[in-house]
Scaffold this motif. Structure first.
Motif, PDB file in Angstrom:
ATOM      1  N   VAL A   1       7.081  57.213   7.665  1.00 60.52           N
ATOM      2  CA  VAL A   1       8.048  56.396   8.401  1.00 60.52           C
ATOM      3  C   VAL A   1       8.869  57.315   9.289  1.00 60.52           C
ATOM      4  O   VAL A   1       9.454  58.303   8.828  1.00 60.52           O
ATOM      5  CB  VAL A   1       8.976  55.622   7.445  1.00 60.52           C
ATOM      6  N   GLU A   2       8.915  56.997  10.586  1.00 62.68           N
ATOM      7  CA  GLU A   2       9.729  57.732  11.542  1.00 62.68           C
ATOM      8  C   GLU A   2      10.988  56.925  11.832  1.00 62.68           C
ATOM      9  O   GLU A   2      10.905  55.804  12.315  1.00 62.68           O
ATOM     10  CB  GLU A   2       8.942  57.963  12.829  1.00 62.68           C
ATOM     11  N   PHE A   3      12.149  57.489  11.477  1.00 60.08           N
ATOM     12  CA  PHE A   3      13.413  56.792  11.663  1.00 60.08           C
ATOM     13  C   PHE A   3      14.017  57.131  13.034  1.00 60.08           C
ATOM     14  O   PHE A   3      13.963  58.288  13.488  1.00 60.08           O
ATOM     15  CB  PHE A   3      14.418  57.178  10.584  1.00 60.08           C
TER      16      PHE A   3
ATOM     17  N   VAL B   1      17.457  48.561   7.650  1.00 59.13           N
ATOM     18  CA  VAL B   1      16.388  49.242   8.389  1.00 59.13           C
ATOM     19  C   VAL B   1      15.471  48.189   8.985  1.00 59.13           C
ATOM     20  O   VAL B   1      14.902  47.377   8.252  1.00 59.13           O
ATOM     21  CB  VAL B   1      15.578  50.190   7.479  1.00 59.13           C
ATOM     22  N   VAL B   2      15.350  48.191  10.311  1.00 58.95           N
ATOM     23  CA  VAL B   2      14.393  47.317  10.990  1.00 58.95           C
ATOM     24  C   VAL B   2      13.103  48.117  11.119  1.00 58.95           C
ATOM     25  O   VAL B   2      13.045  49.096  11.871  1.00 58.95           O
ATOM     26  CB  VAL B   2      14.903  46.863  12.365  1.00 58.95           C
ATOM     27  N   LEU B   3      12.096  47.722  10.375  1.00 59.63           N
ATOM     28  CA  LEU B   3      10.882  48.524  10.224  1.00 59.63           C
ATOM     29  C   LEU B   3       9.694  47.884  10.945  1.00 59.63           C
ATOM     30  O   LEU B   3       9.246  46.788  10.594  1.00 59.63           O
ATOM     31  CB  LEU B   3      10.550  48.674   8.735  1.00 59.63           C
TER      32      LEU B   3
ATOM     33  N   CYS C   1       9.648  53.202  12.343  1.00 59.79           N
ATOM     34  CA  CYS C   1       8.266  52.795  12.570  1.00 59.79           C
ATOM     35  C   CYS C   1       7.361  53.481  11.549  1.00 59.79           C
ATOM     36  O   CYS C   1       7.434  54.700  11.355  1.00 59.79           O
ATOM     37  CB  CYS C   1       7.826  53.154  13.983  1.00 59.79           C
ATOM     38  N   TYR C   2       6.535  52.680  10.899  1.00 63.92           N
ATOM     39  CA  TYR C   2       5.602  53.170   9.882  1.00 63.92           C
ATOM     40  C   TYR C   2       4.227  53.388  10.513  1.00 63.92           C
ATOM     41  O   TYR C   2       3.725  52.522  11.252  1.00 63.92           O
ATOM     42  CB  TYR C   2       5.493  52.154   8.750  1.00 63.92           C
TER      43      TYR C   2
END
Length: 267
Positions: A263-265, A168-170, A255-256
């Motif tokens: 967190v929106e995946f 996961v690239v966060l 994105c957090y």
């Protein structure tokens, strides 16, 4: 005046005997064996009570175990992250420290179920955001959530040798590193040395986001940046590409939100 030899002999005879004086003068005599201090008497235990332990070594230690093999597919790993973030976002995250049994178990090996490529921002620690504990996440963090050559090596290690099935690239809202890259593009801001090196990989995402004329360029660039990084990882190495093709690996961006803790995946 008292000679040095006489003084050494006098001191030695009062402390450790003649061999010490001879050794000080350079004679080839062996050192005397060190004396063992007399054992200290223990205080008598109260009647019916166990004797107190005097050293840390006397406390029982957990038995050595081997880390269990964790078998989990990419979708299950993603589900665990979503569930953990839902718990965190509603304020129910567990803050309990890992037990000694867990620490000892992990000393024999690790099997993280996900790799998090995240930003160094102190407000976005992945273990808390996803309600995870010791040994569950393999984390690669740098300001701006970008991946250097060294970062890619870390990811490959976790995939190939530890068997992690999910990357996961966060990113996160109000990211300062992305904001700096936006200022370079829109205001021609000058960043010196390593600060420019930090912002440089983010500039393509800023330019792509800018081309769409968003209302909030920084927010759009944050989301575009993690999407680009995730896409590039899919073809960055044959190991990742092969595992993606076989269904053993999933790579997504997310994105957090600093304001909602959610967190929106992007799947």
């Amino acid at each position: 005046m008292v000679s040095r030899r006489i003084l050494l002999v006098a001191l030695a005879s009062g402390l450790a005997g003649a061999p010490l004086a001879a050794f000080a003068e350079g004679d080839d005599h062996p050192k005397p064996a060190p004396r063992k201090p007399a054992p200290r008497p223990r205080p008598a235990a109260a009647q019916g009570a166990p004797a107190p332990r005097s050293t840390v070594n006397e406390y029982p230690k957990p038995a050595e175990t081997h880390a269990p093999e964790i078998i989990i597919n990419p979708d299950e790993a993603l589900g665990r992250l979503k569930h953990g973030n839902a718990i965190f976002a509603r304020g129910g995250a567990s803050m309990a420290l890992p037990s000694w049994a867990r620490i000892n178990e992990l000393s024999n090996g690790q099997k993280p179920f996900a790799i998090i490529v995240g930003c160094s921002d102190s407000r976005v620690p992945p273990e808390l955001v996803f309600d995870c504990t010791l040994g569950e996440l393999f984390v690669v963090r740098v300001a701006g959530s970008t991946v250097s050559r060294e970062g890619l090596g870390s990811i490959l290690y976790a995939v190939e040798h530890l068997g992690a099935p999910l990357i996961v690239v966060l990113g996160h809202t109000k990211c300062g590193a992305v904001g700096a890259a936006v200022d370079v593009v829109t205001k021609h801001s000058h960043l010196h040395g390593a600060l420019f090196d930090m912002a440089l990989p983010i500039i393509p995402a800023v330019l792509e986001a800018q081309a769409k004329s968003p209302a909030d360029l920084q927010d759009a660039a944050i989301r575009q940046n993690v999407r680009i990084t995730a896409e590039r990882l899919k073809s960055a190495d044959h190991i990742l590409a092969d595992r993606l093709a076989s269904g053993r690996l999933k790579i997504v961006s997310a994105c957090y939100s600093l304001s909602t803790a959610q967190v929106e995946f992007n799947i």
